[in-house]
Scaffold this active site. Structure first.
Site, PDB file in Angstrom:
ATOM      1  N   GLU A 172     -16.122  31.314  35.450  1.00 27.03           N
ATOM      2  CA  GLU A 172     -17.308  31.882  34.815  1.00 27.03           C
ATOM      3  C   GLU A 172     -18.314  32.378  35.849  1.00 27.03           C
ATOM      4  O   GLU A 172     -18.925  33.441  35.671  1.00 27.03           O
ATOM      5  CB  GLU A 172     -17.938  30.827  33.891  1.00 27.03           C
ATOM      6  N   LYS A 216     -28.502  31.601  25.902  1.00 31.22           N
ATOM      7  CA  LYS A 216     -27.991  32.601  24.975  1.00 31.22           C
ATOM      8  C   LYS A 216     -29.154  33.417  24.389  1.00 31.22           C
ATOM      9  O   LYS A 216     -30.325  33.026  24.531  1.00 31.22           O
ATOM     10  CB  LYS A 216     -27.168  31.893  23.891  1.00 31.22           C
ATOM     11  N   PHE A 232     -14.149  31.852  14.279  1.00 31.44           N
ATOM     12  CA  PHE A 232     -15.537  32.208  14.576  1.00 31.44           C
ATOM     13  C   PHE A 232     -15.671  33.196  15.736  1.00 31.44           C
ATOM     14  O   PHE A 232     -16.779  33.534  16.146  1.00 31.44           O
ATOM     15  CB  PHE A 232     -16.359  30.939  14.869  1.00 31.44           C
ATOM     16  N   ASN A 240     -26.465  27.802  19.074  1.00 30.49           N
ATOM     17  CA  ASN A 240     -26.697  26.563  19.847  1.00 30.49           C
ATOM     18  C   ASN A 240     -27.300  26.798  21.228  1.00 30.49           C
ATOM     19  O   ASN A 240     -27.264  25.923  22.084  1.00 30.49           O
ATOM     20  CB  ASN A 240     -25.434  25.703  19.885  1.00 30.49           C
ATOM     21  N   TYR A 273     -15.327  34.324  26.654  1.00 29.97           N
ATOM     22  CA  TYR A 273     -14.909  33.400  25.596  1.00 29.97           C
ATOM     23  C   TYR A 273     -13.430  33.577  25.231  1.00 29.97           C
ATOM     24  O   TYR A 273     -13.029  33.236  24.123  1.00 29.97           O
ATOM     25  CB  TYR A 273     -15.795  33.586  24.361  1.00 29.97           C
ATOM     26  N   HIS A 300     -25.048  27.814  27.017  1.00 30.72           N
ATOM     27  CA  HIS A 300     -23.653  27.621  27.427  1.00 30.72           C
ATOM     28  C   HIS A 300     -23.640  26.883  28.758  1.00 30.72           C
ATOM     29  O   HIS A 300     -24.471  27.143  29.620  1.00 30.72           O
ATOM     30  CB  HIS A 300     -22.957  28.974  27.607  1.00 30.72           C
ATOM     31  N   THR A 329     -21.564  20.492  21.087  1.00 35.10           N
ATOM     32  CA  THR A 329     -21.475  21.886  20.622  1.00 35.10           C
ATOM     33  C   THR A 329     -22.223  22.080  19.306  1.00 35.10           C
ATOM     34  O   THR A 329     -22.920  23.077  19.117  1.00 35.10           O
ATOM     35  CB  THR A 329     -19.983  22.259  20.447  1.00 35.10           C
ATOM     36  N   ARG A 383     -23.284  19.250  31.160  1.00 39.12           N
ATOM     37  CA  ARG A 383     -22.759  19.146  29.784  1.00 39.12           C
ATOM     38  C   ARG A 383     -23.496  18.052  29.011  1.00 39.12           C
ATOM     39  O   ARG A 383     -23.777  18.192  27.831  1.00 39.12           O
ATOM     40  CB  ARG A 383     -21.251  18.860  29.800  1.00 39.12           C
ATOM     41  N   ARG A 416     -29.569  20.950  23.180  1.00 38.81           N
ATOM     42  CA  ARG A 416     -29.177  21.364  21.829  1.00 38.81           C
ATOM     43  C   ARG A 416     -29.740  20.419  20.769  1.00 38.81           C
ATOM     44  O   ARG A 416     -30.142  20.854  19.693  1.00 38.81           O
ATOM     45  CB  ARG A 416     -27.646  21.455  21.735  1.00 38.81           C
TER      46      ARG A 416
HETATM   47  P1  IDP Z   1     -19.255  24.654  24.029  1.00 37.44           P
HETATM   48  O1  IDP Z   1     -20.218  25.810  24.076  1.00 37.44           O
HETATM   49  O2  IDP Z   1     -19.958  23.363  23.717  1.00 37.44           O
HETATM   50  O3  IDP Z   1     -18.368  24.563  25.233  1.00 37.44           O
HETATM   51  P2  IDP Z   1     -16.931  25.683  22.593  1.00 37.44           P
HETATM   52  O4  IDP Z   1     -16.035  24.878  21.693  1.00 37.44           O
HETATM   53  O5  IDP Z   1     -16.396  26.110  23.914  1.00 37.44           O
HETATM   54  O6  IDP Z   1     -18.307  24.883  22.745  1.00 37.44           O
HETATM   55  O7  IDP Z   1     -17.365  26.965  21.763  1.00 37.44           O
HETATM   56  C1  IDP Z   1     -18.013  28.046  22.396  1.00 37.44           C
HETATM   57  C2  IDP Z   1     -19.150  28.519  21.522  1.00 37.44           C
HETATM   58  O8  IDP Z   1     -18.599  29.047  20.308  1.00 37.44           O
HETATM   59  C3  IDP Z   1     -20.103  27.421  21.055  1.00 37.44           C
HETATM   60  O9  IDP Z   1     -21.091  27.107  21.994  1.00 37.44           O
HETATM   61  C4  IDP Z   1     -20.680  28.044  19.810  1.00 37.44           C
HETATM   62  O10 IDP Z   1     -21.701  29.010  20.146  1.00 37.44           O
HETATM   63  C5  IDP Z   1     -19.485  28.790  19.235  1.00 37.44           C
HETATM   64  N1  IDP Z   1     -18.759  27.982  18.251  1.00 37.44           N
HETATM   65  C6  IDP Z   1     -17.899  26.956  18.485  1.00 37.44           C
HETATM   66  N2  IDP Z   1     -17.426  26.445  17.335  1.00 37.44           N
HETATM   67  C7  IDP Z   1     -18.007  27.170  16.349  1.00 37.44           C
HETATM   68  C8  IDP Z   1     -17.932  27.108  14.913  1.00 37.44           C
HETATM   69  O11 IDP Z   1     -17.222  26.292  14.338  1.00 37.44           O
HETATM   70  N3  IDP Z   1     -18.694  28.016  14.232  1.00 37.44           N
HETATM   71  C9  IDP Z   1     -19.488  28.940  14.855  1.00 37.44           C
HETATM   72  N4  IDP Z   1     -19.582  29.027  16.195  1.00 37.44           N
HETATM   73  C10 IDP Z   1     -18.861  28.145  16.931  1.00 37.44           C
HETATM   74 MG    MG Z   2     -16.835  25.778  25.895  1.00 38.64          MG
END
Ligand code: IDP
Ligand code: MG
Length: 152
Positions: A127, A10, A58, A113, A50, A116, A92, A86, A103
């Site tokens: 994707e 990212k 968010f 974070n 996304y 992806h 996350t 993963r 992370r």
């Molecule tokens: P992942 O990246 O671990 O698969 P997802 O739940 O798919 O996690 O969420 C996608 C992205 O959205 C996360 O990597 C993070 O950048 C952002 N995100 C997820 N939950 C939150 C939150 O509660 N606050 C802010 N950003 C979030």
């Molecule tokens: Mg995800």
């Protein structure tokens, strides 16, 4: 079973100059980079990538974050590599991610974070197709595959 996963550094990872370190971790694990492209994601691509989160509170911050600078998009190949990557990436929320994960070692806030990775074979396929055409994905053998896999 050989799989391909979509992985993306990212904008915060790129701007924090962590790309080399992260790529080294993947290479040292034995994974193979079969496609790579740096780009600045536009709003439409961010919203499509996304899409599953479009109702989340968010979502707008996420789209702003992912479009805030260049990303390094990659396709990684390896045996059962979708779930493996993963694990290497970590939870996350980086505060909950184990130390030793990407992370867990390099990030603090969920909204920053740094990386992806596809969460299932279905998302990997979707994707990869969003970011790469078939002819941008390289097919090749690493010279040390028999040192990494029992049955290369
Ligand atoms: P992942 O990246 O671990 O698969 P997802 O739940 O798919 O996690 O969420 C996608 C992205 O959205 C996360 O990597 C993070 O950048 C952002 N995100 C997820 N939950 C939150 C939150 O509660 N606050 C802010 N950003 C979030
Ligand atoms: Mg995800």
């Amino acid at each position: 079973m050989k799989e391909k996963s979509f992985l993306m550094l990212k904008p915060d990872a790129v701007k924090r100059k962590l790309a080399g370190k992260i790529i080294t971790r993947l290479e040292e694990k034995g994974l193979k980079i079969v496609a790579a492209r740096m780009l600045i994601i536009d709003d439409d691509l961010a919203k499509e990538h996304y899409g599953e989160h479009k109702e989340k509170p968010f979502f707008k911050d996420l789209v702003d974050y992912i479009t805030s600078g260049p990303v390094l998009a990659m396709v990684i190949e390896g045996n059962e590599c979708i779930s493996l990557i993963r694990k290497i990436v970590g939870a996350t929320n980086p505060k909950e991610a184990d130390l030793g994960t990407i992370r867990g070692d390099y990030a603090i806030d969920t909204g920053r974070n740094i990386i992806h990775a596809s969460d299932s074979p279905g998302s990997a396929e979707r994707e990869i197709a969003l970011f790469f055409s078939e002819d941008e994905i390289c097919s090749y053998t690493l010279p040390d595959e028999e040192l990494i896999y029992e049955e290369p």
